[in-house]
Design an enzyme around this catalytic site. Sequence first.
Site, PDB file in Angstrom:
ATOM      1  N   CYS A 192      -1.266   0.658   7.622  1.00 43.19           N
ATOM      2  CA  CYS A 192      -2.753   0.301   7.707  1.00 43.19           C
ATOM      3  C   CYS A 192      -3.095  -0.706   6.880  1.00 43.19           C
ATOM      4  O   CYS A 192      -3.405  -1.728   7.472  1.00 43.19           O
ATOM      5  CB  CYS A 192      -3.548   1.642   7.208  1.00 43.19           C
ATOM      6  SG  CYS A 192      -3.134   3.131   8.058  1.00 43.19           S
ATOM      7  N   ARG A 193      -3.527  -0.764   5.549  1.00 42.36           N
ATOM      8  CA  ARG A 193      -4.034  -1.616   4.895  1.00 42.36           C
ATOM      9  C   ARG A 193      -3.116  -2.878   4.576  1.00 42.36           C
ATOM     10  O   ARG A 193      -3.427  -3.928   4.684  1.00 42.36           O
ATOM     11  CB  ARG A 193      -4.369  -1.308   3.351  1.00 42.36           C
ATOM     12  CG  ARG A 193      -5.624   0.033   3.654  1.00 42.36           C
ATOM     13  CD  ARG A 193      -5.661   0.451   2.150  1.00 42.36           C
ATOM     14  NE  ARG A 193      -4.317   1.581   1.670  1.00 42.36           N
ATOM     15  CZ  ARG A 193      -4.460   2.235   0.742  1.00 42.36           C
ATOM     16  NH1 ARG A 193      -5.242   1.934  -0.139  1.00 42.36           N
ATOM     17  NH2 ARG A 193      -3.421   2.928   0.663  1.00 42.36           N
ATOM     18  N   SER A 194      -1.901  -2.626   4.176  1.00 42.36           N
ATOM     19  CA  SER A 194      -1.066  -3.770   3.813  1.00 42.36           C
ATOM     20  C   SER A 194      -0.616  -4.706   4.859  1.00 42.36           C
ATOM     21  O   SER A 194      -0.433  -5.705   4.919  1.00 42.36           O
ATOM     22  CB  SER A 194       0.344  -3.631   2.965  1.00 42.36           C
ATOM     23  OG  SER A 194       1.098  -2.707   3.484  1.00 42.36           O
ATOM     24  N   ASP A 198      -8.457   3.489   1.543  1.00 37.96           N
ATOM     25  CA  ASP A 198      -7.427   4.103   2.281  1.00 37.96           C
ATOM     26  C   ASP A 198      -8.169   4.353   3.677  1.00 37.96           C
ATOM     27  O   ASP A 198      -8.867   5.661   3.632  1.00 37.96           O
ATOM     28  CB  ASP A 198      -6.586   4.870   1.792  1.00 37.96           C
ATOM     29  CG  ASP A 198      -5.314   5.325   2.657  1.00 37.96           C
ATOM     30  OD1 ASP A 198      -5.339   4.749   3.736  1.00 37.96           O
ATOM     31  OD2 ASP A 198      -4.222   5.840   2.056  1.00 37.96           O
ATOM     32  N   CYS A 209       0.862  -1.035  -0.153  1.00 37.90           N
ATOM     33  CA  CYS A 209      -0.011   0.053  -0.081  1.00 37.90           C
ATOM     34  C   CYS A 209       0.683   1.261  -0.020  1.00 37.90           C
ATOM     35  O   CYS A 209       2.110   1.149  -0.201  1.00 37.90           O
ATOM     36  CB  CYS A 209      -0.834  -0.113   1.254  1.00 37.90           C
ATOM     37  SG  CYS A 209      -0.337  -0.096   2.823  1.00 37.90           S
ATOM     38  N   ASN A 250       2.348   1.496   4.213  1.00 36.95           N
ATOM     39  CA  ASN A 250       2.624   0.105   5.036  1.00 36.95           C
ATOM     40  C   ASN A 250       2.222   0.467   6.561  1.00 36.95           C
ATOM     41  O   ASN A 250       3.171  -0.347   7.591  1.00 36.95           O
ATOM     42  CB  ASN A 250       3.940  -0.254   4.758  1.00 36.95           C
ATOM     43  CG  ASN A 250       4.605  -1.763   5.114  1.00 36.95           C
ATOM     44  OD1 ASN A 250       5.507  -1.945   5.506  1.00 36.95           O
ATOM     45  ND2 ASN A 250       3.365  -2.771   5.250  1.00 36.95           N
TER      46      ASN A 250
HETATM   47  P1  4NP Z   1      -1.644   2.700   4.130  1.00 32.12           P
HETATM   48  O1  4NP Z   1      -2.449   4.315   4.712  1.00 32.12           O
HETATM   49  O2  4NP Z   1      -1.394   3.101   2.640  1.00 32.12           O
HETATM   50  O3  4NP Z   1      -2.850   2.030   4.119  1.00 32.12           O
HETATM   51  O4  4NP Z   1      -0.730   2.338   4.943  1.00 32.12           O
HETATM   52  C1  4NP Z   1      -1.635   5.439   4.662  1.00 32.12           C
HETATM   53  C2  4NP Z   1      -0.807   5.546   5.727  1.00 32.12           C
HETATM   54  C3  4NP Z   1      -0.115   6.821   5.609  1.00 32.12           C
HETATM   55  C4  4NP Z   1      -0.459   7.891   4.728  1.00 32.12           C
HETATM   56  C5  4NP Z   1      -1.329   7.677   3.639  1.00 32.12           C
HETATM   57  C6  4NP Z   1      -1.922   6.331   3.600  1.00 32.12           C
HETATM   58  N1  4NP Z   1       0.289   8.859   4.896  1.00 32.12           N
HETATM   59  O5  4NP Z   1       0.172   9.846   4.077  1.00 32.12           O
HETATM   60  O6  4NP Z   1       1.023   9.311   5.760  1.00 32.12           O
END
Ligand code: 4NP
Length: 170
Positions: free
Chosen positions: A22-24, A132, A17, A20
Amino acid sequence: MPTDATGQPGKAILFVCLGNICRSPLAEGALRREAARQGLSLTVDSAGTGDWHLGHAPDERAQRAARRHGFDISHLVARQVTPGDFARFDVIYALDRQNLRDLEDLAPAGHRARLCLLSDEIPGRAGGDVSDPYYAKDEKAFDATVADVETAARTIVRRLLSGSDRQGRV
Ligand code: 4NP
């Protein structure tokens, strides 16, 4: 190399994702649990296309959502995708279409890994995104993410156990 119940070498699967956190990591935790439940040996990891959270534990909201659904991701540590990942893994699942485009840009020529969308493993959601939850105001968004990655994990493990991966899919 890991082996499954039939002695076959286990597949290596990477989830990617943006951050790294939240989702992955949720996808990694869900697939690890489903594979363990079904006695399937797999190599499973996750990574992000971005570098903002390198070395961080998963987002607290993601950790809590995993715990609510009976698995633990608190020990995972965020890392960024590397060129070597395209050689080490059989399949790299992107959590959304932007992640997939970024992976396609990063992929070395002639790479081994098959790149695809995790939503292709969720019935009725092919070609779409696992949305997300990071900016969501309501923590329930993380439960929706867990539901998506658990569904996908069941599909992946079922296909691997049925042997239909030998026709060129995972
Ligand atoms: P992820 O979510 O891609 O599912 O881990 C996010 C985590 C952090 C950010 C964006 C999405 N960020 O912009 O810091």
